[in-house]
Write a protein that holds these residues in place. Sequence first.
Motif, mmCIF file in Angstrom:
data_model
loop_
_atom_site.group_PDB
_atom_site.id
_atom_site.type_symbol
_atom_site.label_atom_id
_atom_site.label_comp_id
_atom_site.label_asym_id
_atom_site.label_seq_id
_atom_site.Cartn_x
_atom_site.Cartn_y
_atom_site.Cartn_z
ATOM 1 N N UNK A 127 0.847 -1.188 0.000
ATOM 2 C CA UNK A 127 0.000 0.000 0.000
ATOM 3 C C UNK A 127 0.881 1.236 0.000
ATOM 4 N N UNK A 128 0.714 2.085 -0.995
ATOM 5 C CA UNK A 128 1.552 3.272 -1.120
ATOM 6 C C UNK A 128 1.127 4.352 -0.130
ATOM 7 N N UNK A 129 2.082 5.164 0.252
ATOM 8 C CA UNK A 129 1.805 6.312 1.126
ATOM 9 C C UNK A 129 1.053 7.373 0.327
ATOM 10 N N UNK A 130 -0.062 7.843 0.855
ATOM 11 C CA UNK A 130 -0.806 8.925 0.230
ATOM 12 C C UNK A 130 -0.080 10.256 0.420
ATOM 13 N N UNK A 131 -0.344 11.196 -0.468
ATOM 14 C CA UNK A 131 0.286 12.509 -0.363
ATOM 15 C C UNK A 131 -0.082 13.212 0.930
ATOM 16 N N UNK A 132 -1.315 12.954 1.438
ATOM 17 C CA UNK A 132 -1.729 13.604 2.680
ATOM 18 C C UNK A 132 -1.292 12.843 3.923
ATOM 19 N N UNK A 137 -6.872 5.738 5.239
ATOM 20 C CA UNK A 137 -7.527 5.825 3.937
ATOM 21 C C UNK A 137 -6.798 4.982 2.896
ATOM 22 N N UNK A 138 -5.484 5.021 2.946
ATOM 23 C CA UNK A 138 -4.701 4.265 1.964
ATOM 24 C C UNK A 138 -5.008 2.768 2.045
ATOM 25 N N UNK A 143 -8.751 -2.444 0.309
ATOM 26 C CA UNK A 143 -9.414 -3.623 0.871
ATOM 27 C C UNK A 143 -10.571 -4.058 -0.026
ATOM 28 N N UNK A 144 -10.432 -5.231 -0.613
ATOM 29 C CA UNK A 144 -11.497 -5.808 -1.426
ATOM 30 C C UNK A 144 -11.439 -7.323 -1.297
ATOM 31 N N UNK A 145 -12.245 -8.012 -2.091
ATOM 32 C CA UNK A 145 -12.355 -9.463 -1.925
ATOM 33 C C UNK A 145 -11.134 -10.230 -2.386
ATOM 34 N N UNK A 167 -11.485 0.759 12.640
ATOM 35 C CA UNK A 167 -12.152 0.855 11.336
ATOM 36 C C UNK A 167 -11.650 -0.224 10.385
ATOM 37 N N UNK A 168 -10.345 -0.358 10.326
ATOM 38 C CA UNK A 168 -9.764 -1.345 9.421
ATOM 39 C C UNK A 168 -10.168 -2.753 9.833
#
Length: 381
Positions: A127-132, A137-138, A143-145, A167-168
């Motif tokens: 999972x890449x680091x988001x700019x923010x 959120x990243x 997260x999917x099937x 949350x995760x």
Amino acid sequence: MLTCQRDLFDLPRDMAYLNAAFMGPLPASVVAAGHAGVAVKARPWEVSVDAFFDPVEKARSLYAGLTGADAEGISVVPAVSYGMAVAAANLPLERGQRILVLAEQFPSNLYPWRKKAARDGGDLFTVARRADGDWTKAVLEQLDDRVGIVALPQAHWSDGGLLDLERIGAVCRSMGAALVIDGTQSFGALPFDTAKVDPDFAVAATYKWMLGPYSMGFLYVAPRHRKGQPLEDGWICREGSRDMSRLVDYTDAMDAGARRFDVGERSNFALMPMVISAMEQMSAWTPMAISDYVEKLTDRIVAETSVLGCMAPGKGIRSPHLLGLSLPEGVAVGPLAARLAEARVVLSVRGSRLRVSPHVYNDDQDVDRLIEVLSDALKGC
């Protein structure tokens, strides 16, 4: 409200040790417990059978209390890598399923998953680091099937980014993905509610934020995995092992709960008393009080270094106890860290960031010292 606890440590006043994320100093009480533990081994005729069991159970219970877990779910391990190996050996992964890890995640929470993905025909997905800087959120965006295992920290070890594991965890459960946590850079200094997060496995070493010894840690194992396969076949994890006169009445029956996953020689007579002393002190302070105390220091550091052109993750997505400060463009982190070290301001360099990690022994005088040296150094850049 917690106040500065510097007088409980052997820390020189002219040094600002802002590096708990590297290694926490031992409180004097923990050092004394270690000395007493070493002395025990000098007189083995005074060591009872109960000494192999009762201190371990006390440590198990103390750690469970710190992390909102049940003591039956706590295993004694020597390192995060050991706990991750237990998790990797006991979690299923279908061919083609993903294992999610974070970019620049600590190696002990990456290598076991790389190996498992290769062995089981899975895909290690970074999972890449988001700019923010929002790691929660990243992760949620990925997260999917297709995901079978999610391996995360509570706080990113290099930039201090905070993950909302409740949350995760809820999303992981809804989609049937396993959640594995490395809490070494947060457990003790941040509240963590095992019952609410409901991880499959969660491991933490004691030598950083929990102010305990090196080579000791704890692994939480969810009830759904407590009949799993341990890495070792030690005697002490077997049913009835307290009766040493009958150890040759061999049995395949394991001790209750997560004890089957305990490392061999878990009853270390020098380290276990240190762990207990550290856990007792952490329990007296509480992770919430520690978090509140250090957040005042890190908030001030963020505010005053931002004027100097440094940047940190925003409020709410950064950890209260651990900061990764990005420097102004063109400033080399290595020489700057060396200059800080010369001035006896001790912190770490992780990637291109200065990692600042105060604990209960730090105060505003330490922050003053950091800001003063950093300000002078950046003016010359």
